[in-house]
Design a protein around this motif. Structure first.
Motif, mmCIF file in Angstrom:
data_model
loop_
_atom_site.group_PDB
_atom_site.id
_atom_site.type_symbol
_atom_site.label_atom_id
_atom_site.label_comp_id
_atom_site.label_asym_id
_atom_site.label_seq_id
_atom_site.Cartn_x
_atom_site.Cartn_y
_atom_site.Cartn_z
ATOM 1 N N ASP A 60 0.861 -1.186 0.000
ATOM 2 C CA ASP A 60 0.000 0.000 0.000
ATOM 3 C C ASP A 60 0.893 1.229 0.000
ATOM 4 O OD1 ASP A 60 -2.552 -1.265 0.203
ATOM 5 O OD2 ASP A 60 -2.193 -1.595 2.337
ATOM 6 N N VAL A 61 0.602 2.178 -0.885
ATOM 7 C CA VAL A 61 1.308 3.455 -0.907
ATOM 8 C C VAL A 61 0.490 4.429 -0.065
ATOM 9 C CG1 VAL A 61 2.132 5.358 -2.341
ATOM 10 C CG2 VAL A 61 2.236 3.002 -3.210
ATOM 11 N N LEU A 62 1.089 4.942 0.981
ATOM 12 C CA LEU A 62 0.432 5.887 1.884
ATOM 13 C C LEU A 62 1.014 7.275 1.634
ATOM 14 C CD1 LEU A 62 0.804 3.619 5.036
ATOM 15 C CD2 LEU A 62 -1.140 3.725 3.466
ATOM 16 N N GLU A 63 0.175 8.289 1.683
ATOM 17 C CA GLU A 63 0.631 9.660 1.428
ATOM 18 C C GLU A 63 0.400 10.533 2.656
ATOM 19 O OE1 GLU A 63 2.420 10.445 -1.037
ATOM 20 O OE2 GLU A 63 1.964 9.019 -2.616
ATOM 21 N N ASN A 64 1.143 11.633 2.693
ATOM 22 C CA ASN A 64 1.023 12.680 3.729
ATOM 23 C C ASN A 64 1.231 12.177 5.140
ATOM 24 O OD1 ASN A 64 0.492 14.644 1.713
ATOM 25 N ND2 ASN A 64 -1.588 13.883 1.616
ATOM 26 N N PRO A 65 2.383 11.744 5.526
ATOM 27 C CA PRO A 65 3.611 11.641 4.737
ATOM 28 C C PRO A 65 3.652 10.316 3.977
ATOM 29 C CG PRO A 65 4.086 10.999 6.971
ATOM 30 C CD PRO A 65 2.626 11.406 6.934
ATOM 31 N N ARG A 66 4.491 10.284 2.948
ATOM 32 C CA ARG A 66 4.602 9.059 2.155
ATOM 33 C C ARG A 66 5.228 7.959 2.996
ATOM 34 N NH1 ARG A 66 6.747 9.305 -3.717
ATOM 35 N NH2 ARG A 66 4.606 9.997 -4.044
ATOM 36 N N ASP A 67 4.604 6.803 2.908
ATOM 37 C CA ASP A 67 5.099 5.609 3.574
ATOM 38 C C ASP A 67 4.598 4.416 2.775
ATOM 39 O OD1 ASP A 67 6.389 4.000 5.397
ATOM 40 O OD2 ASP A 67 5.125 4.538 7.099
ATOM 41 N N PHE A 68 5.056 3.248 3.138
ATOM 42 C CA PHE A 68 4.684 2.022 2.450
ATOM 43 C C PHE A 68 4.383 0.957 3.491
ATOM 44 C CE2 PHE A 68 7.466 4.472 -0.268
ATOM 45 C CZ PHE A 68 6.806 4.464 -1.487
ATOM 46 N N ARG A 69 3.308 0.182 3.221
ATOM 47 C CA ARG A 69 2.909 -0.880 4.146
ATOM 48 C C ARG A 69 2.692 -2.157 3.346
ATOM 49 N NH1 ARG A 69 -1.795 1.211 6.577
ATOM 50 N NH2 ARG A 69 -2.843 0.597 4.668
ATOM 51 N N PHE A 70 3.250 -3.245 3.851
ATOM 52 C CA PHE A 70 3.056 -4.542 3.214
ATOM 53 C C PHE A 70 1.607 -4.981 3.400
ATOM 54 C CE2 PHE A 70 7.629 -4.628 3.599
ATOM 55 C CZ PHE A 70 8.038 -5.334 2.479
ATOM 56 N N ARG A 71 0.900 -5.132 2.299
ATOM 57 C CA ARG A 71 -0.448 -5.690 2.334
ATOM 58 C C ARG A 71 -0.347 -7.214 2.346
ATOM 59 N NH1 ARG A 71 -6.018 -4.171 -0.200
ATOM 60 N NH2 ARG A 71 -5.286 -2.121 0.390
ATOM 61 N N VAL A 72 0.570 -7.738 1.549
ATOM 62 C CA VAL A 72 0.802 -9.181 1.438
ATOM 63 C C VAL A 72 2.288 -9.398 1.197
ATOM 64 C CG1 VAL A 72 0.318 -11.250 0.068
ATOM 65 C CG2 VAL A 72 -1.477 -9.558 0.391
ATOM 66 N N ALA A 73 2.832 -10.422 1.825
ATOM 67 C CA ALA A 73 4.217 -10.850 1.556
ATOM 68 C C ALA A 73 4.216 -12.373 1.483
ATOM 69 C CB ALA A 73 5.156 -10.353 2.646
ATOM 70 N N GLY A 74 4.768 -12.918 0.422
ATOM 71 C CA GLY A 74 4.734 -14.353 0.167
ATOM 72 C C GLY A 74 5.539 -15.187 1.142
ATOM 73 N N THR A 75 5.303 -16.474 1.089
ATOM 74 C CA THR A 75 5.926 -17.421 2.018
ATOM 75 C C THR A 75 7.443 -17.510 1.849
ATOM 76 O OG1 THR A 75 5.424 -19.244 0.504
ATOM 77 C CG2 THR A 75 3.841 -18.817 2.285
ATOM 78 N N HIS A 76 7.940 -17.331 0.641
ATOM 79 C CA HIS A 76 9.391 -17.358 0.418
ATOM 80 C C HIS A 76 10.064 -16.214 1.170
ATOM 81 C CE1 HIS A 76 13.212 -17.837 -1.663
ATOM 82 N NE2 HIS A 76 13.151 -16.580 -2.055
ATOM 83 N N ILE A 77 9.403 -15.072 1.193
ATOM 84 C CA ILE A 77 9.934 -13.901 1.898
ATOM 85 C C ILE A 77 9.965 -14.180 3.396
ATOM 86 C CG2 ILE A 77 9.580 -11.443 2.348
ATOM 87 C CD1 ILE A 77 8.057 -11.412 -0.429
ATOM 88 N N ARG A 78 8.880 -14.719 3.908
ATOM 89 C CA ARG A 78 8.803 -15.052 5.333
ATOM 90 C C ARG A 78 9.880 -16.081 5.702
ATOM 91 N NH1 ARG A 78 3.647 -15.821 5.702
ATOM 92 N NH2 ARG A 78 3.660 -18.052 5.304
ATOM 93 N N GLN A 79 10.086 -17.057 4.838
ATOM 94 C CA GLN A 79 11.103 -18.091 5.096
ATOM 95 C C GLN A 79 12.507 -17.472 5.155
ATOM 96 O OE1 GLN A 79 11.499 -20.960 1.947
ATOM 97 N NE2 GLN A 79 12.834 -22.283 3.147
ATOM 98 N N ALA A 80 12.809 -16.567 4.249
ATOM 99 C CA ALA A 80 14.144 -15.964 4.206
ATOM 100 C C ALA A 80 14.395 -15.057 5.399
ATOM 101 C CB ALA A 80 14.334 -15.195 2.907
ATOM 102 N N LEU A 81 13.369 -14.308 5.811
ATOM 103 C CA LEU A 81 13.540 -13.309 6.864
ATOM 104 C C LEU A 81 13.214 -13.841 8.255
ATOM 105 C CD1 LEU A 81 11.980 -10.213 5.078
ATOM 106 C CD2 LEU A 81 14.367 -10.976 5.112
ATOM 107 N N ASP A 82 12.600 -15.004 8.324
ATOM 108 C CA ASP A 82 12.157 -15.575 9.599
ATOM 109 C C ASP A 82 11.163 -14.672 10.309
ATOM 110 O OD1 ASP A 82 13.663 -17.939 9.422
ATOM 111 O OD2 ASP A 82 15.429 -16.925 10.227
#
Length: 163
Positions: A60-82
């Motif tokens: 999600d792209v958030l404005e005022n101020p600009r920020d970013f939020r993970f709406r979804v992150a796949g299982t491979h990402i979770r596996q790599a980052l724990d």
């Protein structure tokens, strides 16, 4: 000291992916956008690309101020980052220096409305030996302003690890 040694590159149409998963995701994004500058979130149907889901993220792209939020992150990402990134903002997901770099690059995707490819060493202490390659691509609900990002990341040493 900078420990993640990221290299970020932005190119239009010629992204020179090393990883086929990211090339496939980019090709899907291009098909879904058609003649438009970028597709909308409803144009992305995960049923079309089930093999890519573990590597994908939606932001999600958030404005005022600009920020970013993970709406979804796949299982491979979770596996790599724990850890789970879904629902987390950049500042909560990444160390400050890397998070600042990601925020700047994703802002470039938003402002220029074009995909960006990045690669480097993993920023997680004790896992710096792992490499990553990623892409972030704009999504727009009105074909003008970017309100979400579709992306993918692969950690090849984990993705191709034999059981």
């Amino acid at each position: 000291m900078d420990s993640h040694k990221s290299l970020i590159t932005a190119e239009w149409d010629v992204l020179n992916f090393q990883e086929p998963v990211l090339q496939q995701l980019h090709e899907y994004w291009r098909r879904q956008r058609g003649a438009r500058a970028m597709p909308a979130r409803p144009d992305i149907d995960v049923a079309d690309i089930p093999a890519l889901l573990p590597y994908m993220f939606v932001i999600d792209v958030l404005e005022n101020p600009r920020d970013f939020r993970f709406r979804v992150a796949g299982t491979h990402i979770r596996q790599a980052l724990d850890e789970e990134l879904t629902g987390r903002h950049i500042a909560d997901a990444f160390p400050p220096e890397f998070g600042g770099e990601v925020k700047a690059i994703w802002s470039q995707v938003v402002d220029q409305r074009t995909p960006v490819r990045g690669w480097g060493d993993l920023w997680v202490p004790g896992k710096e030996f792992l490499k990553w390659e990623a892409v972030a691509m704009p999504l727009s609900s009105d074909s003008a302003a970017v309100n979400m990002l579709l992306g993918g990341v692969i950690f090849p040493q984990i993705a191709y690890k034999r059981p």
